[in-house]
Design a protein around this motif. Structure first.
Motif, PDB file in Angstrom:
ATOM      1  N   THR A   1      62.581   0.296   4.730  1.00 37.45           N
ATOM      2  CA  THR A   1      62.616  -1.151   3.452  1.00 37.45           C
ATOM      3  C   THR A   1      61.486  -0.486   2.527  1.00 37.45           C
ATOM      4  O   THR A   1      62.242  -1.494   1.853  1.00 37.45           O
ATOM      5  CB  THR A   1      63.182  -2.257   3.766  1.00 37.45           C
ATOM      6  N   ALA A   2      59.565  -0.584   2.502  1.00 42.72           N
ATOM      7  CA  ALA A   2      59.283  -0.339   1.624  1.00 42.72           C
ATOM      8  C   ALA A   2      59.217   0.847   1.104  1.00 42.72           C
ATOM      9  O   ALA A   2      59.058   1.799   1.693  1.00 42.72           O
ATOM     10  CB  ALA A   2      58.144  -0.776   2.767  1.00 42.72           C
ATOM     11  N   LEU A   3      58.871   0.837   0.046  1.00 43.65           N
ATOM     12  CA  LEU A   3      58.665   1.563  -0.728  1.00 43.65           C
ATOM     13  C   LEU A   3      57.428   1.978  -1.710  1.00 43.65           C
ATOM     14  O   LEU A   3      57.752   0.974  -2.109  1.00 43.65           O
ATOM     15  CB  LEU A   3      59.394   2.260  -1.289  1.00 43.65           C
ATOM     16  N   TYR A   4      56.110   2.946  -1.501  1.00 42.07           N
ATOM     17  CA  TYR A   4      55.776   2.689  -2.949  1.00 42.07           C
ATOM     18  C   TYR A   4      55.574   4.225  -3.651  1.00 42.07           C
ATOM     19  O   TYR A   4      55.796   5.711  -3.124  1.00 42.07           O
ATOM     20  CB  TYR A   4      54.135   3.719  -1.806  1.00 42.07           C
TER      21      TYR A   4
ATOM     22  N   ASP B   1      54.760  -5.902  -5.518  1.00 46.42           N
ATOM     23  CA  ASP B   1      53.132  -5.382  -5.278  1.00 46.42           C
ATOM     24  C   ASP B   1      53.451  -4.601  -6.412  1.00 46.42           C
ATOM     25  O   ASP B   1      53.598  -3.527  -6.062  1.00 46.42           O
ATOM     26  CB  ASP B   1      52.326  -5.568  -4.670  1.00 46.42           C
ATOM     27  N   ASP B   2      53.174  -4.979  -8.500  1.00 44.84           N
ATOM     28  CA  ASP B   2      53.023  -3.743  -8.834  1.00 44.84           C
ATOM     29  C   ASP B   2      52.150  -3.615 -10.270  1.00 44.84           C
ATOM     30  O   ASP B   2      51.353  -3.224 -11.013  1.00 44.84           O
ATOM     31  CB  ASP B   2      54.294  -4.029 -10.434  1.00 44.84           C
ATOM     32  N   SER B   3      51.095  -4.394  -9.056  1.00 43.88           N
ATOM     33  CA  SER B   3      49.685  -4.947  -9.177  1.00 43.88           C
ATOM     34  C   SER B   3      49.125  -2.488 -10.102  1.00 43.88           C
ATOM     35  O   SER B   3      47.893  -3.054 -11.072  1.00 43.88           O
ATOM     36  CB  SER B   3      48.572  -5.330  -8.641  1.00 43.88           C
ATOM     37  N   GLY B   4      49.170  -2.119  -9.460  1.00 46.18           N
ATOM     38  CA  GLY B   4      48.618  -0.750  -9.241  1.00 46.18           C
ATOM     39  C   GLY B   4      49.159  -0.132 -11.059  1.00 46.18           C
ATOM     40  O   GLY B   4      48.642   0.781 -11.410  1.00 46.18           O
ATOM     41  N   LEU B   5      50.029  -0.448 -11.687  1.00 44.00           N
ATOM     42  CA  LEU B   5      51.108   0.133 -12.518  1.00 44.00           C
ATOM     43  C   LEU B   5      49.589  -0.072 -14.192  1.00 44.00           C
ATOM     44  O   LEU B   5      48.703  -1.153 -14.048  1.00 44.00           O
ATOM     45  CB  LEU B   5      52.333  -0.379 -12.944  1.00 44.00           C
ATOM     46  N   PRO B   6      49.086   1.273 -14.214  1.00 41.71           N
ATOM     47  CA  PRO B   6      48.488   0.861 -15.496  1.00 41.71           C
ATOM     48  C   PRO B   6      48.489   0.465 -16.783  1.00 41.71           C
ATOM     49  O   PRO B   6      47.491  -0.088 -17.510  1.00 41.71           O
ATOM     50  CB  PRO B   6      47.959   2.397 -15.597  1.00 41.71           C
TER      51      PRO B   6
ATOM     52  N   TYR C   1      49.533  -4.124   3.131  1.00 41.74           N
ATOM     53  CA  TYR C   1      50.540  -2.794   3.114  1.00 41.74           C
ATOM     54  C   TYR C   1      49.635  -1.717   3.024  1.00 41.74           C
ATOM     55  O   TYR C   1      50.436  -0.315   1.905  1.00 41.74           O
ATOM     56  CB  TYR C   1      51.662  -3.105   2.448  1.00 41.74           C
ATOM     57  N   LYS C   2      49.202  -1.780   1.374  1.00 42.82           N
ATOM     58  CA  LYS C   2      48.568  -0.705   0.090  1.00 42.82           C
ATOM     59  C   LYS C   2      47.276  -0.395   0.472  1.00 42.82           C
ATOM     60  O   LYS C   2      46.238  -0.760   1.037  1.00 42.82           O
ATOM     61  CB  LYS C   2      47.861  -1.992  -0.384  1.00 42.82           C
ATOM     62  N   LEU C   3      47.498   0.918   0.912  1.00 41.35           N
ATOM     63  CA  LEU C   3      46.722   2.140   0.911  1.00 41.35           C
ATOM     64  C   LEU C   3      45.757   2.219   0.429  1.00 41.35           C
ATOM     65  O   LEU C   3      45.732   2.417  -1.309  1.00 41.35           O
ATOM     66  CB  LEU C   3      47.227   3.330   1.889  1.00 41.35           C
TER      67      LEU C   3
ATOM     68  N   PHE D   1      57.522  -1.319  -3.399  1.00 43.58           N
ATOM     69  CA  PHE D   1      58.599  -2.753  -3.042  1.00 43.58           C
ATOM     70  C   PHE D   1      58.913  -2.844  -1.422  1.00 43.58           C
ATOM     71  O   PHE D   1      58.723  -1.991  -0.616  1.00 43.58           O
ATOM     72  CB  PHE D   1      59.731  -1.512  -3.662  1.00 43.58           C
ATOM     73  N   GLN D   2      59.665  -4.232  -1.318  1.00 42.65           N
ATOM     74  CA  GLN D   2      60.272  -3.996  -0.216  1.00 42.65           C
ATOM     75  C   GLN D   2      61.530  -4.689  -0.885  1.00 42.65           C
ATOM     76  O   GLN D   2      61.656  -5.493  -0.946  1.00 42.65           O
ATOM     77  CB  GLN D   2      59.347  -5.985   0.042  1.00 42.65           C
TER      78      GLN D   2
END
Lengths: 115, 113
Positions: free
Chosen positions: B30-33, B56-61, A101-103, B49-50
């Motif tokens: 349902t999916a939010l980014y 997946d919160d792996s991108g939070l700095p 899902y990750k762009l 968010f699903q």
């Protein structure tokens, strides 16, 4: 980290000409998408091409994908002044661990179409 | 709604302050980014968010950043103790499933002075 790299960084053409932008990426993909962004704000989804597809058309847009070279191109035919914007390619990784899902975006190509 | 709505469109805050950025996705998505875009760069993934949960919160700095979506629709991105390096456009997107073309909002331009 940026996966895609667009080329060129900037492109200036006259109205009516065709514009070609290229994108290279590093890892295997599920699909590749192209987006347009005006004035550094919201992105508009243009077209999605899946890894098993080689070419797609949508109106004046033509996208090709070469998975062996890990590259894609976006062609805008008969450009208009209103096409002036930044164009980004974004990849979704091949399904692995559910992260499809990750762009991952490139830095974009700034296209200027002169009237 | 017809599109993804983000508020405010612009936010100027002082270093060290707390800010909240809101995203109202398309009804039924349902999916939010959340993505962050620094000047001259492409957007970078922050969190996905699903439904109500952060898948997946792996991108939070770092731990100054947090996001919630308590009822599975509206989401809020929260930034504590803001720093000048947090200045960027924060973009929200939604989609029907976890795969496919996303619909982005117009973003919130955050400036930390």
């Amino acid at each position: 980290s940026q996966q895609g790299e667009e080329d060129p960084q900037a492109l200036s053409i006259q109205e009516g000409e065709n514009a070609t932008m290229n994108c290279s990426y590093k890892t295997s993909i599920n699909n590749l998408q192209w987006y347009r962004q005006n004035s550094g704000r919201g992105l508009v989804h243009l077209i999605l091409i899946r890894s098993n597809e080689r070419e797609k058309h949508s109106g004046r847009l033509r996208v090709t994908l070469d998975t062996s070279k890990k590259s894609s191109s976006l062609l805008i035919t008969a450009s208009r002044a209103a096409d002036t914007a930044s164009y980004f390619c974004a990849t979704v990784p091949e399904n692995s661990g559910g992260s499809n899902y990750k762009l991952t975006f490139g830095k974009g190509t700034l296209l200027t179409v002169n009237p | 709604g017809a599109g993804v709505s983000q508020t405010p469109s612009n936010k100027v805050t002082e270093k060290g302050k707390y800010v909240e950025l809101r995203c109202d996705p398309i009804s039924g998505h349902t999916a939010l980014y959340w993505y962050r875009q620094s000047l001259g760069q492409g957007p970078e993934f922050l969190i996905y968010f699903q439904g109500t949960g952060a898948a997946d919160d792996s991108g939070l700095p770092n731990d100054r950043f947090f996001a919630v979506r308590p009822e599975g629709s509206v989401s809020t991105l929260k930034i504590q103790r803001t720093e000048r390096g947090d200045s960027a456009v924060y973009l929200c997107a939604s989609s029907k499933t976890g795969v496919g073309g996303y619909t982005f909002g117009s973003g919130t331009r955050l400036t930390v002075v």
